[in-house]
Design an enzyme around this catalytic site. Structure first.
Site, PDB file in Angstrom:
ATOM      1  N   SER A   8       0.841  -1.202   0.000  1.00  0.00           N
ATOM      2  CA  SER A   8       0.000   0.000   0.000  1.00  0.00           C
ATOM      3  C   SER A   8       0.874   1.249   0.000  1.00  0.00           C
ATOM      4  O   SER A   8       1.676   1.454   0.918  1.00  0.00           O
ATOM      5  CB  SER A   8      -0.903   0.016   1.230  1.00  0.00           C
ATOM      6  OG  SER A   8      -1.433   1.321   1.384  1.00  0.00           O
ATOM      7  N   HIS A  33      -1.413  -1.067  -4.207  1.00  0.00           N
ATOM      8  CA  HIS A  33      -2.693  -0.675  -3.607  1.00  0.00           C
ATOM      9  C   HIS A  33      -2.628   0.822  -3.313  1.00  0.00           C
ATOM     10  O   HIS A  33      -1.715   1.287  -2.618  1.00  0.00           O
ATOM     11  CB  HIS A  33      -2.903  -1.484  -2.324  1.00  0.00           C
ATOM     12  CG  HIS A  33      -4.197  -1.221  -1.626  1.00  0.00           C
ATOM     13  ND1 HIS A  33      -5.382  -1.831  -1.995  1.00  0.00           N
ATOM     14  CD2 HIS A  33      -4.497  -0.433  -0.557  1.00  0.00           C
ATOM     15  CE1 HIS A  33      -6.350  -1.428  -1.183  1.00  0.00           C
ATOM     16  NE2 HIS A  33      -5.845  -0.577  -0.299  1.00  0.00           N
ATOM     17  N   ASP A  35      -4.596   4.065  -1.751  1.00  0.00           N
ATOM     18  CA  ASP A  35      -5.669   4.439  -0.830  1.00  0.00           C
ATOM     19  C   ASP A  35      -6.083   5.885  -1.018  1.00  0.00           C
ATOM     20  O   ASP A  35      -5.330   6.800  -0.681  1.00  0.00           O
ATOM     21  CB  ASP A  35      -5.190   4.253   0.615  1.00  0.00           C
ATOM     22  CG  ASP A  35      -5.091   2.781   0.985  1.00  0.00           C
ATOM     23  OD1 ASP A  35      -6.110   2.084   0.862  1.00  0.00           O
ATOM     24  OD2 ASP A  35      -3.991   2.335   1.371  1.00  0.00           O
ATOM     25  N   MET A  37      -8.532   8.833   0.119  1.00  0.00           N
ATOM     26  CA  MET A  37      -9.367   9.227   1.266  1.00  0.00           C
ATOM     27  C   MET A  37      -9.871  10.642   1.071  1.00  0.00           C
ATOM     28  O   MET A  37      -9.108  11.530   0.681  1.00  0.00           O
ATOM     29  CB  MET A  37      -8.541   9.167   2.549  1.00  0.00           C
ATOM     30  CG  MET A  37      -7.937   7.800   2.798  1.00  0.00           C
ATOM     31  SD  MET A  37      -6.940   7.823   4.280  1.00  0.00           S
ATOM     32  CE  MET A  37      -6.328   6.122   4.277  1.00  0.00           C
ATOM     33  N   HIS A  67      -8.337   1.976  -4.061  1.00  0.00           N
ATOM     34  CA  HIS A  67      -9.303   1.796  -2.971  1.00  0.00           C
ATOM     35  C   HIS A  67      -9.897   3.154  -2.640  1.00  0.00           C
ATOM     36  O   HIS A  67      -9.222   3.996  -2.042  1.00  0.00           O
ATOM     37  CB  HIS A  67      -8.537   1.180  -1.780  1.00  0.00           C
ATOM     38  CG  HIS A  67      -9.366   0.965  -0.559  1.00  0.00           C
ATOM     39  ND1 HIS A  67      -8.803   0.620   0.661  1.00  0.00           N
ATOM     40  CD2 HIS A  67     -10.704   1.030  -0.350  1.00  0.00           C
ATOM     41  CE1 HIS A  67      -9.777   0.493   1.559  1.00  0.00           C
ATOM     42  NE2 HIS A  67     -10.921   0.733   0.980  1.00  0.00           N
ATOM     43  N   MET A  69     -11.926   5.318  -0.545  1.00  0.00           N
ATOM     44  CA  MET A  69     -12.602   5.542   0.736  1.00  0.00           C
ATOM     45  C   MET A  69     -13.266   6.906   0.635  1.00  0.00           C
ATOM     46  O   MET A  69     -12.777   7.917   1.141  1.00  0.00           O
ATOM     47  CB  MET A  69     -11.584   5.472   1.891  1.00  0.00           C
ATOM     48  CG  MET A  69     -11.169   4.035   2.174  1.00  0.00           C
ATOM     49  SD  MET A  69      -9.648   3.942   3.118  1.00  0.00           S
ATOM     50  CE  MET A  69      -8.464   3.974   1.784  1.00  0.00           C
ATOM     51  N   MET A 138     -12.235  -5.291   5.006  1.00  0.00           N
ATOM     52  CA  MET A 138     -11.330  -4.456   5.806  1.00  0.00           C
ATOM     53  C   MET A 138     -11.071  -5.118   7.164  1.00  0.00           C
ATOM     54  O   MET A 138     -11.999  -5.585   7.816  1.00  0.00           O
ATOM     55  CB  MET A 138     -11.953  -3.071   6.060  1.00  0.00           C
ATOM     56  CG  MET A 138     -12.097  -2.177   4.850  1.00  0.00           C
ATOM     57  SD  MET A 138     -10.562  -1.809   3.990  1.00  0.00           S
ATOM     58  CE  MET A 138      -9.610  -0.983   5.267  1.00  0.00           C
ATOM     59  N   ASP A 172      -7.265  -6.038   4.043  1.00  0.00           N
ATOM     60  CA  ASP A 172      -6.545  -4.763   4.067  1.00  0.00           C
ATOM     61  C   ASP A 172      -6.606  -4.197   5.474  1.00  0.00           C
ATOM     62  O   ASP A 172      -7.687  -3.966   6.011  1.00  0.00           O
ATOM     63  CB  ASP A 172      -7.229  -3.818   3.064  1.00  0.00           C
ATOM     64  CG  ASP A 172      -6.557  -2.460   2.966  1.00  0.00           C
ATOM     65  OD1 ASP A 172      -5.426  -2.309   3.472  1.00  0.00           O
ATOM     66  OD2 ASP A 172      -7.172  -1.556   2.369  1.00  0.00           O
ATOM     67  N   GLY A 173      -5.409  -3.992   6.056  1.00  0.00           N
ATOM     68  CA  GLY A 173      -5.323  -3.376   7.373  1.00  0.00           C
ATOM     69  C   GLY A 173      -4.644  -4.272   8.383  1.00  0.00           C
ATOM     70  O   GLY A 173      -5.153  -5.335   8.715  1.00  0.00           O
ATOM     71  N   GLY A 174      -3.459  -3.842   8.820  1.00  0.00           N
ATOM     72  CA  GLY A 174      -2.745  -4.594   9.854  1.00  0.00           C
ATOM     73  C   GLY A 174      -2.217  -5.940   9.395  1.00  0.00           C
ATOM     74  O   GLY A 174      -1.979  -6.830  10.222  1.00  0.00           O
ATOM     75  N   SER A 195       2.504  -0.714   6.114  1.00  0.00           N
ATOM     76  CA  SER A 195       3.667  -0.499   6.982  1.00  0.00           C
ATOM     77  C   SER A 195       4.561  -1.734   7.073  1.00  0.00           C
ATOM     78  O   SER A 195       5.788  -1.612   7.088  1.00  0.00           O
ATOM     79  CB  SER A 195       3.217  -0.027   8.369  1.00  0.00           C
ATOM     80  OG  SER A 195       1.995  -0.587   8.724  1.00  0.00           O
TER      81      SER A 195
HETATM   82  C1  DX5 Z   1      -6.453   1.841   5.645  1.00  0.00           C
HETATM   83  C2  DX5 Z   1      -6.023   1.559   4.229  1.00  0.00           C
HETATM   84  C3  DX5 Z   1      -4.985   0.508   4.127  1.00  0.00           C
HETATM   85  C4  DX5 Z   1      -3.676   0.874   4.769  1.00  0.00           C
HETATM   86  C5  DX5 Z   1      -3.054  -0.380   5.272  1.00  0.00           C
HETATM   87  O1  DX5 Z   1      -7.468   2.783   5.630  1.00  0.00           O
HETATM   88  O2  DX5 Z   1      -7.142   1.138   3.452  1.00  0.00           O
HETATM   89  O3  DX5 Z   1      -4.771   0.114   2.782  1.00  0.00           O
HETATM   90  O4  DX5 Z   1      -2.792   1.511   3.903  1.00  0.00           O
HETATM   91  O5  DX5 Z   1      -1.941  -0.050   6.029  1.00  0.00           O
HETATM   92  P1  DX5 Z   1      -1.264  -1.073   7.025  1.00  0.00           P
HETATM   93  O6  DX5 Z   1      -0.870  -2.293   6.239  1.00  0.00           O
HETATM   94  O7  DX5 Z   1      -0.109  -0.314   7.567  1.00  0.00           O
HETATM   95  O8  DX5 Z   1      -2.310  -1.417   8.072  1.00  0.00           O
HETATM   96 ZN    ZN Z   2      -6.683   0.247   1.457  1.00  0.00          ZN
END
Ligand code: DX5
Ligand code: ZN
Length: 223
Positions: A8, A33, A35, A37, A67, A69, A138, A172-174, A195
């Protein structure tokens, strides 16, 4: 099914974005990916079509997942696809006609995907699944990178996989090597990691390790 790993760009060095796009492209990852926002659907702002376009210019052959959002993704579909989005992911919680949005994404020549927030049940996406090429589950509340994986989302992955054995299901996420395995065992086959991958000195090693762990967990899992 094919296991895919997607770094990402949100976790990249904002002062060296183009360099990090190339770093991700040469890591052995399957796609990027991106993101987007809008500071309304989520309490944060990231970037728009110009960054998607930059990614296409820097690494034309590196597939781009976008993605969105956004509360009103319907107003921006053309802009993102013409900037180079190849899969467009919109949220089931967005405020628009999703049947029309999914059809429009496909008509523009991109793959269409729905994303579901942690608190949204899978039953909400059922009326749309035949119109989706991918489903994004998510595993954090969207808006920020670097959050902890929410394990309570795992049963939703298994539920979606039971409904659609052949659908591309993304988490996606963590996501890291440990949580990726949990998601793969539940039936996910596409893994976004921000990350975890960008903080590695050698991203290629991270991608290979994540892919290997997820392939094994997916193979011995849900079916
Ligand atoms: C969160 C995003 C993710 C984010 C994931 O709102 O949609 O794609 O970048 O980041 P990590 O892998 O650090 O949780
Ligand atoms: Zn994302």
């Amino acid at each position: 099914m094919r296991i895919q790993i997607l770094p990402s760009l949100l976790a990249a060095d904002q002062g060296a974005l183009a360099k990090d796009v190339s770093r991700a492209a040469s890591s052995g990852a399957d796609a990027l990916h991106l993101d987007v926002m809008d500071a309304h659907f989520v309490p944060n702002l990231s970037f728009g079509p110009a960054v998607v376009e930059m990614c296409r210019r820097v690494e034309p052959g590196f597939y781009r997942h976008v993605h969105l959002m956004m509360t009103r993704p319907d107003l921006y579909l053309e802009k993102f696809v013409s900037a180079g989005a190849q899969t467009v992911q919109v949220h089931i919680e967005a405020d628009c006609d999703l049947h029309a949005v999914l059809a429009r994404i496909r008509a523009l020549g991109a793959r269409a995907a729905l994303a579901v927030n942690p608190e949204t049940p899978i039953v909400r996406v059922m009326p749309y699944l035949d119109e989706c090429d991918e489903l994004l589950v998510m595993t954090v509340h969207p808006g920020y990178g670097g959050q902890a994986f929410i394990k309570e989302c795992l049963p939703k992955i298994a539920e979606a996989r039971a409904l659609r054995p052949q659908l591309d299901i993304m988490v996606d996420g963590g996501v890291n090597a440990e949580t990726g395995v949990l998601a793969a065992a539940a039936g996910a086959n596409q893994f976004v990691a921000g990350s975890h991958l960008f903080k590695m000195a050698d991203m290629a090693l991270g991608v290979a390790a994540l892919r290997d762990a997820c392939e094994k967990a997916f193979a011995g899992s849900h079916v």
